[in-house]
Enzyme design. Sequence first.
Site, PDB file in Angstrom:
ATOM      1  N   LYS A  46       0.845  -1.199   0.000  1.00 34.39           N
ATOM      2  CA  LYS A  46       0.000   0.000   0.000  1.00 34.39           C
ATOM      3  C   LYS A  46       0.882   1.252   0.000  1.00 34.39           C
ATOM      4  O   LYS A  46       0.704   2.152  -0.802  1.00 34.39           O
ATOM      5  CB  LYS A  46      -0.922  -0.034   1.222  1.00 34.39           C
ATOM      6  CG  LYS A  46      -1.798   1.186   1.363  1.00 34.39           C
ATOM      7  CD  LYS A  46      -2.776   1.032   2.523  1.00 34.39           C
ATOM      8  CE  LYS A  46      -3.444   2.373   2.811  1.00 34.39           C
ATOM      9  NZ  LYS A  46      -4.416   2.294   3.899  1.00 34.39           N
ATOM     10  N   GLU A  65      10.565  -4.470   4.711  1.00 26.07           N
ATOM     11  CA  GLU A  65      10.714  -5.870   4.301  1.00 26.07           C
ATOM     12  C   GLU A  65      10.424  -6.032   2.806  1.00 26.07           C
ATOM     13  O   GLU A  65      11.157  -6.703   2.069  1.00 26.07           O
ATOM     14  CB  GLU A  65       9.738  -6.758   5.088  1.00 26.07           C
ATOM     15  CG  GLU A  65      10.020  -6.838   6.578  1.00 26.07           C
ATOM     16  CD  GLU A  65       9.199  -5.835   7.380  1.00 26.07           C
ATOM     17  OE1 GLU A  65       8.939  -4.717   6.883  1.00 26.07           O
ATOM     18  OE2 GLU A  65       8.824  -6.167   8.521  1.00 26.07           O
ATOM     19  N   GLY A  82      -4.759  -1.718   5.051  1.00 26.59           N
ATOM     20  CA  GLY A  82      -3.903  -2.816   4.585  1.00 26.59           C
ATOM     21  C   GLY A  82      -4.501  -4.187   4.857  1.00 26.59           C
ATOM     22  O   GLY A  82      -4.538  -5.065   3.989  1.00 26.59           O
ATOM     23  N   ARG A  83      -5.019  -4.382   6.081  1.00 26.36           N
ATOM     24  CA  ARG A  83      -5.539  -5.708   6.441  1.00 26.36           C
ATOM     25  C   ARG A  83      -6.910  -5.980   5.836  1.00 26.36           C
ATOM     26  O   ARG A  83      -7.454  -7.077   6.002  1.00 26.36           O
ATOM     27  CB  ARG A  83      -5.555  -5.860   7.958  1.00 26.36           C
ATOM     28  CG  ARG A  83      -6.277  -4.756   8.708  1.00 26.36           C
ATOM     29  CD  ARG A  83      -5.922  -4.783  10.192  1.00 26.36           C
ATOM     30  NE  ARG A  83      -6.482  -3.663  10.934  1.00 26.36           N
ATOM     31  CZ  ARG A  83      -5.904  -2.466  11.026  1.00 26.36           C
ATOM     32  NH1 ARG A  83      -4.764  -2.225  10.410  1.00 26.36           N
ATOM     33  NH2 ARG A  83      -6.461  -1.494  11.733  1.00 26.36           N
ATOM     34  N   GLU A 140      -4.819  -6.467  14.828  1.00 27.83           N
ATOM     35  CA  GLU A 140      -4.340  -5.145  14.432  1.00 27.83           C
ATOM     36  C   GLU A 140      -5.493  -4.135  14.477  1.00 27.83           C
ATOM     37  O   GLU A 140      -5.270  -2.941  14.649  1.00 27.83           O
ATOM     38  CB  GLU A 140      -3.718  -5.196  13.021  1.00 27.83           C
ATOM     39  CG  GLU A 140      -2.743  -4.065  12.742  1.00 27.83           C
ATOM     40  CD  GLU A 140      -1.884  -4.301  11.502  1.00 27.83           C
ATOM     41  OE1 GLU A 140      -0.775  -4.837  11.621  1.00 27.83           O
ATOM     42  OE2 GLU A 140      -2.335  -3.937  10.397  1.00 27.83           O
ATOM     43  N   HIS A 154      -4.321 -32.259  18.226  1.00 25.80           N
ATOM     44  CA  HIS A 154      -3.109 -32.938  18.684  1.00 25.80           C
ATOM     45  C   HIS A 154      -2.021 -31.942  19.076  1.00 25.80           C
ATOM     46  O   HIS A 154      -0.854 -32.299  19.167  1.00 25.80           O
ATOM     47  CB  HIS A 154      -2.615 -33.889  17.585  1.00 25.80           C
ATOM     48  CG  HIS A 154      -3.655 -34.913  17.229  1.00 25.80           C
ATOM     49  ND1 HIS A 154      -3.788 -36.110  17.889  1.00 25.80           N
ATOM     50  CD2 HIS A 154      -4.668 -34.872  16.318  1.00 25.80           C
ATOM     51  CE1 HIS A 154      -4.813 -36.783  17.380  1.00 25.80           C
ATOM     52  NE2 HIS A 154      -5.372 -36.047  16.426  1.00 25.80           N
ATOM     53  N   LYS A 212       9.160  -0.143  14.110  1.00 23.37           N
ATOM     54  CA  LYS A 212       9.731   0.199  12.789  1.00 23.37           C
ATOM     55  C   LYS A 212      10.764   1.305  12.946  1.00 23.37           C
ATOM     56  O   LYS A 212      11.842   1.269  12.352  1.00 23.37           O
ATOM     57  CB  LYS A 212       8.627   0.689  11.837  1.00 23.37           C
ATOM     58  CG  LYS A 212       7.662  -0.377  11.384  1.00 23.37           C
ATOM     59  CD  LYS A 212       6.671   0.219  10.374  1.00 23.37           C
ATOM     60  CE  LYS A 212       5.546  -0.739  10.050  1.00 23.37           C
ATOM     61  NZ  LYS A 212       4.501  -0.153   9.217  1.00 23.37           N
TER      62      LYS A 212
HETATM   63  O1  F6P Z   1       2.107  -4.320   9.963  1.00 24.90           O
HETATM   64  C1  F6P Z   1       1.829  -2.987   9.735  1.00 24.90           C
HETATM   65  C2  F6P Z   1       1.320  -2.731   8.339  1.00 24.90           C
HETATM   66  O2  F6P Z   1       1.200  -1.372   8.179  1.00 24.90           O
HETATM   67  C3  F6P Z   1      -0.007  -3.440   8.044  1.00 24.90           C
HETATM   68  O3  F6P Z   1      -1.107  -2.733   8.487  1.00 24.90           O
HETATM   69  C4  F6P Z   1       0.067  -3.595   6.573  1.00 24.90           C
HETATM   70  O4  F6P Z   1      -0.849  -4.553   6.116  1.00 24.90           O
HETATM   71  C5  F6P Z   1       1.518  -4.002   6.401  1.00 24.90           C
HETATM   72  O5  F6P Z   1       2.213  -3.225   7.352  1.00 24.90           O
HETATM   73  C6  F6P Z   1       2.089  -3.810   5.030  1.00 24.90           C
HETATM   74  O6  F6P Z   1       2.020  -2.483   4.612  1.00 24.90           O
HETATM   75  P1  F6P Z   1       2.216  -2.081   3.104  1.00 24.90           P
HETATM   76  O7  F6P Z   1       1.132  -2.720   2.309  1.00 24.90           O
HETATM   77  O8  F6P Z   1       2.146  -0.592   3.088  1.00 24.90           O
HETATM   78  O9  F6P Z   1       3.572  -2.575   2.659  1.00 24.90           O
END
Ligand code: F6P
Length: 526
Positions: A208, A214, A269-270, A355, A386, A499
Site C-alpha cells: 500500500k 521488508e 492494509g488488512r 491489528e 493434537h 519500525k
Molecule cells: O504491519 C503494519 C502494516 O502497516 C499493516 O497494516 C500492513 O498490512 C503491512 O504493514 C504492510 O504495509 P504495506 O502494504 O504498506 O507494505
Amino acid sequence: MFCPTLNKRPAWKVLEKHRKTLEKTRMRDLFAADSQRFDRFSLSAGGLFLDYSKNRITDNTMPLLYDLAKVCGVEEWRNRMFAGEKINISEDRPVLHTALRRPAGDSVTVDSENIMPFIHGTLSKMEKFSRDVRSGTWKGHTGKKITDIVNIGIGGSDLGPRMVCRALRNEAISEPAVHFVSNVDGTDIQQTLRGLSPETTLFIVASKTFTTQETMANAQTARQWLLSSLKEDKAVARHFTALSVNADAAVSFGIPADNLFPFRDWVGGRYSLWSAIGLSICLEHGFDAFRDLLRGAYEMDTHFRAAPLNRNMPVILALLGIWYRNFWKAQCYAVLPYAQNLSLFPAWLQQVDMESNGKSASRNGNTIFYETGPAIFGTAGTDCQHSFFQLIHQGTDIIPCDFIGVKEPMSPHTGQHKMLLANMAAQGQALMEGRDEKSSVGNPHRSFSGNRPSNTLIMERLDARHLGMLLALYEHKIFVQGIIWSINSFDQWGVELGKILTSDILNGKGALDSSTRGILQRFDIT
Ligand code: F6P
C-alpha cells in the site's frame, strides 16, 4: 454516538449482573431442558449457517447484548462506514473496503468524487492483465510465457491473497504457479526463487505505502536476481508489477506506470485483499473466481446492513465475543477451520482482528479501562486436536472457539471428509458437555469440566463465493466489536515504534538500553 465509559453504562451493568446469575449454569442442563435450543440459537445467511447454541447464554442473554449494541450505536456507525464517512478518525479517512465489493452502478462519494468508476476501472485492468498472463499473451522479456508469479508483500499485502490462493487451490489451474515472499529473512526469497527461471517469472510488488522495509528489501533482491540474468534494465517492465497507493514510489523503483494497479488510502492494509492487492488471486485462480469472491463478500455486506440485530450473523458473533472477553474475562479466542484449505485462515484473521482491535485508547483519545481485542490463534482441524486442545479442554481459562466446517468434500476421499466433520462435531460436544469424575472413575486427571463455549459455522462449500462471505463475516464482526469498545479499528499506530527503532539501529542512531545493546553486540551489529 460515542460510548466512552462503556463499563459504566446501564446496559453494561445489567449484563454484569446477568453473568453472575449464570455462574453455576451448565450448558448441558440447558440443552437437556430445551429440545429447541439448537433451532433457537442458530441462523443462516446465504450459504453460511451458524450454530451458537453451545454458548453460556439463556433466552435473556442475547436481548441484553442487543441492547448494548444499540446504545453503542452499532447500526448508526455501520451506516456511516458504508456511506463513506471518515470514521477512521486518527487518520482522517473513510473506511471503504466494502465499496470494492459493490456493483459498478452504485455510487459512493469520497471528497466529492464517485469512487465506483475508479474501482471498476482497476478491476477491468486486473481482469485484462490476469487473462493475458494466464493465456500467455503477456510475454517475458525474452518472449517466453510466464510460468511463475512471486507476490512480494507483508501483513495485509500478503496474508489475505496468500490465504485466498491457498483456500481455493482445489479449483486452481496449475499455471502460472503463484508463490508468496514476505519475510525480510533472506531465506524466504532465496528458497522461493530456487528453481525459478528469470525469463518466466513475474514479480508483484504488493505494498500500500511502497515504503515497507521488508517488501522493499525483497523487491530489490528480486530485481537484482532478474537483472543478473536478463542484463537489460528494460526487462523490469515485463517482469514487475506494483499494487500500491503510492504510484510515484513504484515508478521510482523502475516499474512503469502501465504496470501499476492502484488503490486508495480508504482501504486499510488488512482489509485490502478485495483491492488490487488481490491480483495474485486473479492470476492463480482466474478473474472469474476473484469476481465471485467479491460477490460473496457483497452478499455478506448486504446481510450485515439489512438484517435486524437479532438475525445478524456478524453482530451475533461480535456480541458473543464481547460476552466472553468482557464478562467472563476470556483472554484468548481460538478459530478452528476443519478444512486443510483454510489452514491460513487463522493467520489472516489474527492480523485483521488483533491489528484492528488491539487498542487501549478510545476513539476520543481516553485510556480505556475494560478489555478490548482478545489474542486470536488457531490451526486447521484435526491437527489442532493434537497440539493445543488439551489446554482448551482442561486448562484453567475459558477459550471460546469458532469451529468452521465445509459440507461438500474438498477431495475425492469422502470417507475421510466424514471423519473430519465427525471430529469437529465431537470436539464441540466434548467442550460443552465435559465428563464428570463419576464417569471417569473418580480420577480428576480424566475429568472434563465442560461448559466450554463454541460456535460452529458451516459453509455449503469452499468456493470463492462462500469464502468471500466468510471473510466479510469476520471483518464485520471485528467492526461491531470495535464500535462497542469505542475504539478506532482502522488505524495501527502500535506497529510504528518498532519500525522506527529498527531503522535507528540500522542507522546507528538512538539510545539503546543495555539489554538491547548486548543483544546487538552478540550479533555483531553495533
Ligand atoms: O504491519 C503494519 C502494516 O502497516 C499493516 O497494516 C500492513 O498490512 C503491512 O504493514 C504492510 O504495509 P504495506 O502494504 O504498506 O507494505
